[in-house]
Structure formats: C-alpha cells, structure tokens
Design an enzyme around this catalytic site. Structure first.
Site, short mmCIF file in Angstrom:
data_model
loop_
_atom_site.label_atom_id
_atom_site.label_comp_id
_atom_site.label_asym_id
_atom_site.label_seq_id
_atom_site.Cartn_x
_atom_site.Cartn_y
_atom_site.Cartn_z
N SER A 232 38.86 47.01 40.92
CA SER A 232 39.50 46.43 39.74
C SER A 232 40.45 45.33 40.17
O SER A 232 41.22 45.50 41.12
CB SER A 232 40.27 47.52 38.98
OG SER A 232 41.15 46.94 38.02
N LYS A 233 40.42 44.20 39.45
CA LYS A 233 41.32 43.10 39.79
C LYS A 233 42.77 43.46 39.50
O LYS A 233 43.69 42.81 40.02
CB LYS A 233 40.92 41.83 39.03
CG LYS A 233 41.01 41.94 37.52
CD LYS A 233 40.54 40.64 36.86
CE LYS A 233 40.61 40.72 35.34
NZ LYS A 233 40.11 39.47 34.71
N ARG A 234 43.01 44.47 38.69
CA ARG A 234 44.39 44.91 38.41
C ARG A 234 44.95 45.74 39.55
O ARG A 234 46.16 45.85 39.71
CB ARG A 234 44.43 45.72 37.11
CG ARG A 234 44.04 44.93 35.86
CD ARG A 234 44.12 45.81 34.62
NE ARG A 234 43.68 45.09 33.43
CZ ARG A 234 42.42 45.00 33.03
NH1 ARG A 234 41.48 45.60 33.74
NH2 ARG A 234 42.10 44.34 31.94
N ARG A 235 44.05 46.35 40.33
CA ARG A 235 44.50 47.31 41.34
C ARG A 235 44.14 46.91 42.77
O ARG A 235 44.84 47.24 43.72
CB ARG A 235 43.86 48.66 41.00
CG ARG A 235 44.22 49.82 41.91
CD ARG A 235 43.49 51.09 41.47
NE ARG A 235 42.04 50.90 41.41
CZ ARG A 235 41.31 51.13 40.31
NH1 ARG A 235 41.88 51.54 39.21
NH2 ARG A 235 40.00 50.94 40.33
N VAL A 238 40.37 41.70 45.08
CA VAL A 238 38.93 41.51 44.85
C VAL A 238 38.54 40.04 44.75
O VAL A 238 37.38 39.73 44.46
CB VAL A 238 38.48 42.24 43.56
CG1 VAL A 238 38.64 43.74 43.73
CG2 VAL A 238 39.27 41.77 42.34
#
Length: 457
Positions: A232-235, A238
C-alpha cells in the site's frame, strides 16, 4: 500460430507503483518471449486526476527499467466517440438501460431488502436519461480459463447490473476496456489479481457487442509486505522512482521484479534479462502472493554492482559523487567501495570523510571512545607510531596491530577508536587504505582533535 499482442494500461494519476511495474515487466517478458508485441494504452479519462507530468514520470521510469512498447500509444481520452457509439448499440439491443438511482437510493434498498449490489430497479422503467447500466443475464455463469488461476466461474446472480456510463456521459472503466481490447487486437490480458473480478463484466460486454472471441487471461499474484499484507502506498515504499533516486540499478531492479511470482526452472534468479526473456513462460507464474523483500532487492543490487568492471562502476557512480569522481583519492578507494556498498547512493557517504571534515556520529563516539577500553591511550600510542612509520596501508596495519598488542587488544578493537577519530563513524571502507589516501598530516590532525575532545590532547 495466433499473434501475441499484450498491453499495459497505466492510469497516470501518480507515480509508478512497484506492482504496476511488475505487471508491465511480465507483459513485456511474455511478449518478447513469444516474439509478439506490447502496446501502451493510457487510461486518462479521469480529467480531475490526470496530469501529463504523471504520465511522463511513468514512461521515463519504464524506460529506465528497459521496458519499451510497440506502435503508437492509445489514449482513451481521445476515444470518447468510439465509446458513445458502442453505448448506443448496447442501449438499442436492450443490453443496457438508463438509471437515475443515486448511490443513497441503492444503499437504502440494499439495506431494506438485505441483498447486496444493485437490484435492477430501473430495468423496466423506460428512462431516456441518466447513467447507463449493463444488464447482467438473470441466470447462468460467465467462465474463463486463467493461465495462473485455472478455471474461474462467476455466477450471474452475484454480479449485479453495473454502470458503464456516468450521468455526465463519460464511460466507466468497463466499456473502454472491452472496446479497446478488441480494437487493439489484444490476445493476452496480463494484469494483477485484484482485477480478476472485472473480467466477467468485460467478457459480457464483448459478447453483447458481437465479439465472441476471447483473449487469454493471466492474473498475476499480488505483491505483499513482510506482514503479508498487500503493498500500500499509504504504508509501504512502493514508488519505483523512489528506488531509482536511492541508487538502485535498473537492471537489478528489473531482475528482482521478474522473480516476484515467477522463477526459472534451474533456480538461478540473478541473470541477464536476455536469458530471462528466453526462459519466461506465463504458465510458470505461481498464484500465491509474492513478498516484496527489500533485503533481497539489496542482495540483487549488490551482486550487480560487484559484477561490474572498474570502468562500469566508475561511470555509474559519477552522477552520485560530483566533483570527487575525478580525484585520485576516489580512484584509489573505488574498488574497495565497490565491494561494500548496496546502492550507488551509498558511494559518496562511504568516502566523504576523505574530502572534508568528518561529521562525528554521536553513537559511534560513545561506543568507541567512551565505552571502549583505553581509547585515549591507544590514540596516543598510535599517533606516536604514525609520526615515523612509512605511510602505506600494509605498514599502518602492522603498526596498529603492534600498538593494540601492547594494550592487550586485537586489531579489530584497536582500530575502532582510530576509525572514529578519522572518519566519524564505526563502519566504512578498509581503515588503513583510507589512512594512506587521507595522508599523514591530516590523519595526525584528526587524531589530535579526538584526543583534545577526550581531554588528553
């Protein structure tokens, strides 16, 4: 044998995700292995999110990875008339109908009837405006064979009529996907597992538009992090561009992406891309999630760095080193650095102490100078020995070894305070080669400063 035509379809609303890069690479590998084509289709219909600079970044990153395309790109934003014509045919044939239900309307009825999805409320209302929904057959199934996942079956009763045109007249993802794959002659659809649920919708649209032939489907395994959660790009980190900026090599990064969900039968993972193209088979892709392991990526990158000739390494590090790239000191240290760094960005920090005052790492000082035994006495004795000895790495090593033995210390312990005094860190290139390059006067000056800080200068 039928031609092999695949496509990569980015939506340029941000950076290139490592999962999208892996999808693009697998499409490219499959197409090149089959002697076919890989086409670029840009899903740029969302004007609110699309920015040309996003597309430029994606294409530059793909080029950096060595992924190229055949023919001119197709921009969906330029094909609105084609989608409207297809929409008209679906409405005329009864495969689609207008709907004026709001999202709140659908949610209220879903809650009341306790049935998921759209309930077909507008099917027989005879509306002439609004959004447009595709009419799913009441009974039966849509089935297809997936190269990676085997035989896949979707019950029509579980699908629900889906929107193919918004109220503003713009087509949703499904219709352009179906129409463009036909018009572009796509024979193989290779994409992420998260898109497998859209496949029955697209197949039903193709059939309703009179196209009974089907492409070959291969839905690739998801990429997951160390906790086995979808990247995930939030976590997670990436962005492929982020790895490029941190000094990873494109050939190493592409090689690593190639073995995320696929592996050569001989078990040799690190190999030239030409060999990967020759060996790559979609049938060998596994369905289980693939762990994007940065430590393994580091291993790949380090192996590629160490396999370079001295000339290649020098050329690849110039961008990261700046003016010091042409200095005699770097020329002397480059082979030693090449054996120790993981990314190109690590080259300059490895040797920057040679070209200016070192930045003292507080933790390194505490470990070597405060908690370490006899640091001040060792520095004093080493300094005295360094004043008179020949100034070459082998002599410096022998002198330091002798000083350490006098104090009951092995070489590793003896050189720790010297390294921190001279470089400001506990790790770096070989110490004695570093001292040889730094020179006697500067080495003694730094030892003196360290002794002064210890209060024994």
């Amino acid at each position: 044998m039928a031609p092999f035509v695949a496509r990569f379809s980015p939506a340029p609303t941000g950076f290139l995700h490592v999962g999208s890069a892996r999808t693009a690479l697998f499409n490219w590998l499959a197409a090149r292995h089959a002697g076919g084509e890989l086409k670029l289709r840009v899903e740029d219909t969302n004007a609110a999110l699309y920015k040309p600079e996003f597309l430029d970044s994606i294409l530059q990153t793909l080029e950096w990875l060595g992924i190229g395309f055949d023919g001119d790109p197709v921009f969906q934003s330029q094909r609105a008339d084609v989608y409207r014509e297809a929409m008209g045919r679906l409405l005329a044939s009864g495969h689609a109908y207008y709907c004026d239900c709001t999202q709140e309307d659908v949610q209220a009825r879903t809650k009341e009837n306790k049935t998921p999805g759209y309930d077909g409320f507008c099917r027989e209302r005879g509306l002439t405006a609004g959004a447009v929904r595709f009419r799913i057959p009441d009974d039966g199934t849509t089935e297809f064979d997936d190269v990676v996942r085997g035989h896949v079956v979707f019950e029509h009763a579980a699908l629900g009529d889906f929107v193919i045109q918004r109220g503003d007249g713009s087509a949703t993802f499904f219709l352009p996907n179906a129409v463009d794959d036909v018009d572009m002659g796509i024979t193989h659809v290779i994409r992420g597992e998260d898109l497998i649920n859209v496949t029955p919708n697209v197949l039903l649209l193709r059939e309703a538009l009179g196209h009974t032939d089907r492409p070959v489907f291969a839905h690739l395994p998801l990429l997951v992090n160390g906790q086995r959660k979808k990247l995930s790009k939030r976590r997670d980190d990436v962005s492929v561009e982020s790895y490029r900026e941190r000094g990873y090599l494109p050939e190493a990064f592409a090689n690593y992406l190639a073995v995320l969900g696929w592996g050569p039968k001989d078990g040799v993972e690190i190999r030239p891309m030409a060999e990967i193209v020759e060996l790559f088979e979609l049938e060998d892709v596994v369905p289980s999630p693939a762990f994007f392991d940065v430590q393994k990526l580091d291993h790949f990158n380090g192996e590629y760095l160490r396999a370079m000739t001295a000339e290649e390494f020098d050329a690849r590090t110039k961008l990261w080193l700046g003016p010091i790239a042409d200095s005699p000191g770097w020329t002397r240290m480059a082979p030693l650095v090449q054996e120790r760094i993981v990314t190109l960005a690590e080259a300059k920090p490895m040797v920057d102490f040679l070209f200016g005052d070192p930045v003292m790492d507080a933790a390194a000082w505490e470990k070597a100078m405060v908690k370490g035994p006899n640091a001040a006495e060792l520095l004093q004795r080493a300094r005295a020995a360094y004043v008179e000895c020949n100034w070459d790495a082998e002599t410096l090593k022998g002198v330091t070894l002798a000083v350490g033995e006098e104090l009951g210390m092995k070489l590793g312990k003896a050189q720790a305070p010297i390294r921190v005094a001279v470089t400001g860190r506990t790790v770096g290139p070989p110490l004695f080669e570093s001292l040889e390059v730094l020179g006697r006067d500067e080495t003694l000056a730094r030892v003196d400063r360290a002794l002064g800080r210890l209060g024994t200068g």
